[in-house]
Enzyme design. Structure first.
Site, PDB file in Angstrom:
ATOM      1  N   GLN A  84       0.839  -1.205   0.000  1.00 54.94           N
ATOM      2  CA  GLN A  84       0.000   0.000   0.000  1.00 54.94           C
ATOM      3  C   GLN A  84       0.873   1.253   0.000  1.00 54.94           C
ATOM      4  OE1 GLN A  84      -3.166   0.172  -0.403  1.00 54.94           O
ATOM      5  NE2 GLN A  84      -3.966  -1.860   0.114  1.00 54.94           N
ATOM      6  N   GLU A 130      -2.542 -16.106  -4.294  1.00 59.36           N
ATOM      7  CA  GLU A 130      -1.970 -14.966  -5.010  1.00 59.36           C
ATOM      8  C   GLU A 130      -1.402 -15.419  -6.345  1.00 59.36           C
ATOM      9  OE1 GLU A 130      -0.604 -11.680  -6.533  1.00 59.36           O
ATOM     10  OE2 GLU A 130      -1.794 -11.660  -4.688  1.00 59.36           O
ATOM     11  N   ASN A 174      -9.311  -8.819  -1.881  1.00 54.87           N
ATOM     12  CA  ASN A 174      -8.754  -7.499  -2.180  1.00 54.87           C
ATOM     13  C   ASN A 174      -8.222  -7.521  -3.609  1.00 54.87           C
ATOM     14  OD1 ASN A 174      -7.702  -4.924  -2.046  1.00 54.87           O
ATOM     15  ND2 ASN A 174      -5.991  -5.458  -0.719  1.00 54.87           N
ATOM     16  N   CYS A 198     -10.777  -0.447  -4.327  1.00 54.41           N
ATOM     17  CA  CYS A 198     -10.399   0.947  -4.576  1.00 54.41           C
ATOM     18  C   CYS A 198     -11.268   1.554  -5.672  1.00 54.41           C
ATOM     19  CB  CYS A 198      -8.923   1.044  -4.954  1.00 54.41           C
ATOM     20  SG  CYS A 198      -8.499   0.176  -6.480  1.00 54.41           S
TER      21      CYS A 198
END
Length: 495
Positions: free
Chosen positions: A303, A362, A414, A442
């Site tokens: 981030q 991932e 996410n 986002c």
């Protein structure tokens, strides 16, 4: 009835669990000029329109035009920025409420401002407003004076052919160390007899530079280079000049802890496609989040606002695995936390004391290696990270979880702006053990909205969505990007 029951549960959840932690978060991270949305006077629409009109005047300087492109809200006070962001999130979420109530029949329906059917909390402010970015990428192109070796950010578009590269020293979200490295790189490429690579088909070599920093002040630079027809021996000469400049020459003022170099004939490529070459210093820098330490590689996702990331991850942790006494001794919730699109493992690792087991998925292999390293670095033994596409890995994993009985599972997703693959949504929706799901987005008005609707729609055999529907019960916006219109939305779904 189900929606009403879900709303009741969410209110109870807020009162008993979340607000206790939220009040502490606000005490930790807010400042005297940031107050809750219902306690401040919102800026009038006329006032905001006047400011926006002023921002579009043609007499603006190049610096102002760049600031308007990169940090469009820089003219507003921080309270006004938070008010705008809250209104934007409420507008988006009202569409989801409209869909759930039947006012909107499809995703292509015209936007309708429906009454929100679940609570949306005030935007949690960023603890740091200026210079918060820990990663910046600076481009190389023609500047205002026509010099093709200008390092900065673009104003204009390639389609219109009016691109100008403008120095970013005045941008509020850029830390001084990033600006210093960019200035030094500009000086270096202007000394080099090699041309910049503005368009791949026209030749040139020097391309953009990425700068990464951490809270302790360590910094890493990655220089991107197009070899064109140069031999490896010729490229080695220029790499040596780059190292000398940043270690013993004028660039040594930057005090780089790491200097990487990537040769590539593509605009973007992974470490596997073209390895990042460490020319100087350490291969990694490290950052701390919520008492855990994380390794940052040259291409690792992290981030961009470390201080606000702590607000985000503590919010996600509290929603995934509620703990009434956030500040006291943690009592493990038990069960499994499924972390989809886990990156370098930050959410799973920071939540690990509350659960029996973390399973992360991932796509990027390097990120999985970083996640495994981070778990070992923090002596976290209950984390497992699986490489691969979530839509490939998850269905089989869900079958394994089902075969083990009724062990409780919480999920957090996410994803990138493209949202979740429909097979991922289907696997999550059809796993009855998942009673609580946290979605971090986002861009909730993009593909994420399609995911929200698929999670909440009635069972649909044609889409193979046979599991019980989720209901949104709480939304928490977190401001990760001051001076820009963007923020992260944390949305809790329950069933």
């Amino acid at each position: 009835m189900a929606l009403a029951a879900a709303q009741t549960r969410s209110v109870i959840f807020i009162k008993r669990n979340y607000l206790h932690a939220l009040r502490k978060t606000c005490l930790w991270f807010s400042t005297s000029d940031t107050i809750l949305a219902d306690e401040r006077n919102p800026p009038s629409k006329t006032h905001l329109r006047k400011r926006q009109k002023k921002a579009t005047l043609t007499h603006l300087s190049w610096e102002e035009r760049l600031a308007d492109a990169v940090t469009p809200l820089w003219r507003l006070s921080y309270d006004e920025q938070l008010e705008l962001k809250l209104m934007h999130q409420e507008r988006i979420l009202s569409q989801l409420s409209g869909y759930l109530s039947g006012e909107l029949q499809s995703q292509s329906s015209l936007p309708v401002r429906s009454k929100l059917s679940f609570p949306v909390l005030p935007v949690l402010p960023s603890p740091v407003r200026d210079g918060y970015r820990n990663k910046s990428t600076f481009s190389v192109n023609r500047g205002v004076d026509g010099n093709p070796k200008t390092v900065g950010f673009y104003v204009g578009t390639g389609k219109k052919g009016n691109i100008v590269c403008v120095n970013g020293d005045h941008l509020l979200n850029m830390p001084e160390k990033h600006k210093m490295v960019a200035r030094s790189y500009q000086d270096f490429i202007r000394l080099s007899f090699l041309e910049p690579c503005l368009l791949f088909h026209t030749g040139g070599h020097w391309r953009e530079i990425t700068v990464r920093t951490n809270a302790e002040g360590h910094n890493m630079a990655i220089v991107y280079f197009h070899p064109q027809t140069l031999t490896p021996e010729e490229v080695a000469v220029h790499k040596a000049e780059l190292v000398d400049y940043f270690t013993r020459g004028p660039g040594s003022v930057c005090q780089l802890d790491s200097l990487f170099f990537q040769e590539s004939t593509m605009t973007r490529c992974t470490h596997e496609q073209s390895p990042y070459q460490l020319l100087h210093g350490q291969p990694h820098i490290y950052e701390e989040l919520l008492g855990f330490k994380f390794r940052i590689s040259a291409d690792a996702f992290f981030q961009v606002n470390q201080a606000a990331a702590e607000v985000l991850y503590s919010t996600v942790r509290q929603l995934c695995i509620p703990n009434p006494d956030e500040g006291g001794e943690r009592t493990p919730f038990g069960g499994i936390l499924l972390d989809v699109c886990c990156g370098t493992g930050a959410i799973g690792i920071t939540t690990s004391p509350r659960v029996d087991r973390i399973i992360g998925i991932e796509l990027v292999q390097q990120a999985v290696e970083d996640a495994q390293h981070n778990a070992a670095l923090n002596n976290v033994l209950n984390c497992e990270f699986i490489p691969g596409k979530a839509e490939v890995v998850l269905p089989g994993l869900m079958s394994q979880l089902s075969s083990k009985g009724g062990e409780p599972v919480a999920a957090v997703v996410n994803p990138a702006r493209a949202g979740l693959h429909y097979r991922v949504v289907r696997a999550l929706r059809n796993q009855p053990n998942i009673r609580r799901l946290v979605y971090v987005s986002c861009k909730p008005d993009g593909e994420a909205m399609r995911n929200f609707r698929e999670l909440c729609c009635a069972p649909d055999l044609t889409k193979k969505l046979t599991g019980e529907a989720f209901s949104p019960t709480l939304a928490v916006p977190v401001d990760m990007f001051p001076h820009t219109p963007h923020c992260e939305l944390v949305l809790l779904f329950e069933r």
